[in-house]
Design a protein around this motif. Structure first.
Motif, PDB file in Angstrom:
ATOM      1  N   ARG A   8       0.832  -1.210   0.000  1.00 47.88           N
ATOM      2  CA  ARG A   8       0.000   0.000   0.000  1.00 47.88           C
ATOM      3  C   ARG A   8       0.863   1.256   0.000  1.00 47.88           C
ATOM      4  NH1 ARG A   8      -2.736   2.558   4.636  1.00 47.88           N
ATOM      5  NH2 ARG A   8      -4.075   4.126   3.731  1.00 47.88           N
ATOM      6  N   ILE A   9       1.896   1.285   0.810  1.00 48.03           N
ATOM      7  CA  ILE A   9       2.796   2.441   0.857  1.00 48.03           C
ATOM      8  C   ILE A   9       3.508   2.605  -0.475  1.00 48.03           C
ATOM      9  CG2 ILE A   9       4.909   3.322   1.934  1.00 48.03           C
ATOM     10  CD1 ILE A   9       2.363   3.668   3.605  1.00 48.03           C
ATOM     11  N   PHE A  10       3.945   1.482  -1.060  1.00 45.37           N
ATOM     12  CA  PHE A  10       4.611   1.539  -2.361  1.00 45.37           C
ATOM     13  C   PHE A  10       3.686   2.138  -3.409  1.00 45.37           C
ATOM     14  CE2 PHE A  10       5.716  -0.399  -6.451  1.00 45.37           C
ATOM     15  CZ  PHE A  10       7.023   0.037  -6.561  1.00 45.37           C
ATOM     16  N   LEU A  15       2.603   6.431  -6.947  1.00 49.50           N
ATOM     17  CA  LEU A  15       1.664   7.296  -7.637  1.00 49.50           C
ATOM     18  C   LEU A  15       1.994   8.758  -7.371  1.00 49.50           C
ATOM     19  CD1 LEU A  15      -0.771   7.650  -9.420  1.00 49.50           C
ATOM     20  CD2 LEU A  15      -2.226   7.409  -7.398  1.00 49.50           C
ATOM     21  N   ALA A  16       2.324   9.091  -6.143  1.00 44.80           N
ATOM     22  CA  ALA A  16       2.687  10.468  -5.813  1.00 44.80           C
ATOM     23  C   ALA A  16       3.916  10.905  -6.603  1.00 44.80           C
ATOM     24  CB  ALA A  16       2.937  10.607  -4.322  1.00 44.80           C
ATOM     25  N   ARG A  20       3.993  13.917  -9.286  1.00 43.08           N
ATOM     26  CA  ARG A  20       4.976  14.996  -9.131  1.00 43.08           C
ATOM     27  C   ARG A  20       5.784  15.165 -10.402  1.00 43.08           C
ATOM     28  NH1 ARG A  20      10.006  15.057  -8.666  1.00 43.08           N
ATOM     29  NH2 ARG A  20      10.189  12.869  -8.130  1.00 43.08           N
ATOM     30  N   TRP A  21       6.221  14.035 -11.007  1.00 46.50           N
ATOM     31  CA  TRP A  21       6.988  14.080 -12.243  1.00 46.50           C
ATOM     32  C   TRP A  21       6.177  14.747 -13.351  1.00 46.50           C
ATOM     33  CZ3 TRP A  21       5.803  11.485 -16.859  1.00 46.50           C
ATOM     34  CH2 TRP A  21       6.789  11.529 -17.831  1.00 46.50           C
ATOM     35  N   PHE A  22       4.897  14.385 -13.468  1.00 38.68           N
ATOM     36  CA  PHE A  22       4.055  14.951 -14.516  1.00 38.68           C
ATOM     37  C   PHE A  22       3.827  16.446 -14.296  1.00 38.68           C
ATOM     38  CE2 PHE A  22      -0.127  15.959 -16.341  1.00 38.68           C
ATOM     39  CZ  PHE A  22       0.145  15.676 -17.660  1.00 38.68           C
ATOM     40  N   VAL A  23       3.528  16.839 -13.068  1.00 40.84           N
ATOM     41  CA  VAL A  23       3.278  18.255 -12.777  1.00 40.84           C
ATOM     42  C   VAL A  23       4.530  19.090 -13.053  1.00 40.84           C
ATOM     43  CG1 VAL A  23       2.805  19.894 -10.904  1.00 40.84           C
ATOM     44  CG2 VAL A  23       1.404  17.849 -11.169  1.00 40.84           C
ATOM     45  N   ALA A  61      -0.226   5.889 -18.629  1.00 43.68           N
ATOM     46  CA  ALA A  61      -1.602   5.626 -18.199  1.00 43.68           C
ATOM     47  C   ALA A  61      -1.638   4.552 -17.117  1.00 43.68           C
ATOM     48  CB  ALA A  61      -2.448   5.207 -19.398  1.00 43.68           C
ATOM     49  N   ASP A  62      -0.816   3.518 -17.264  1.00 44.80           N
ATOM     50  CA  ASP A  62      -0.736   2.482 -16.228  1.00 44.80           C
ATOM     51  C   ASP A  62      -0.251   3.066 -14.902  1.00 44.80           C
ATOM     52  OD1 ASP A  62      -1.688   0.438 -17.796  1.00 44.80           O
ATOM     53  OD2 ASP A  62       0.302  -0.355 -18.293  1.00 44.80           O
ATOM     54  N   LEU A  63       0.744   3.949 -14.977  1.00 44.36           N
ATOM     55  CA  LEU A  63       1.239   4.584 -13.751  1.00 44.36           C
ATOM     56  C   LEU A  63       0.153   5.412 -13.083  1.00 44.36           C
ATOM     57  CD1 LEU A  63       4.845   5.920 -14.380  1.00 44.36           C
ATOM     58  CD2 LEU A  63       4.068   4.470 -12.521  1.00 44.36           C
TER      59      LEU A  63
END
Length: 74
Positions: A8-10, A15-16, A20-23, A61-63
């Motif tokens: 769950r943490i992973f 995802l975070a 962050r990378w996309f933003v 999209a998978d990420l």
């Protein structure tokens, strides 16, 4: 229980990190005054690849959906 918690943490941090990378990529693709010319060109190249490469778009999209992270955690 620990395995479930670790997965769950992973997922959450993975995802975070992707968000962050996309933003950063979207914001850095703007003018040179905020990120500098190198980061702007790098962000533009990443966006170009994301929109011109079906495999890159599918991986992204998978990420974003969390499906790639769920497969890695199990």
């Amino acid at each position: 229980m620990l395995d479930h918690y670790a997965a769950r943490i992973f997922e959450e941090y993975g995802l975070a990190d992707a968000v962050r990378w996309f933003v950063e990529m979207v914001h850095d693709a703007g003018d040179d005054s905020t990120a500098g010319p190198f980061r702007r060109r790098l962000a533009k190249a990443r966006l170009d690849r994301l929109f011109s490469s079906p495999p890159a778009a599918a991986a992204f999209a998978d990420l974003m959906a969390g499906t790639a992270l769920a497969e890695q955690a199990s």
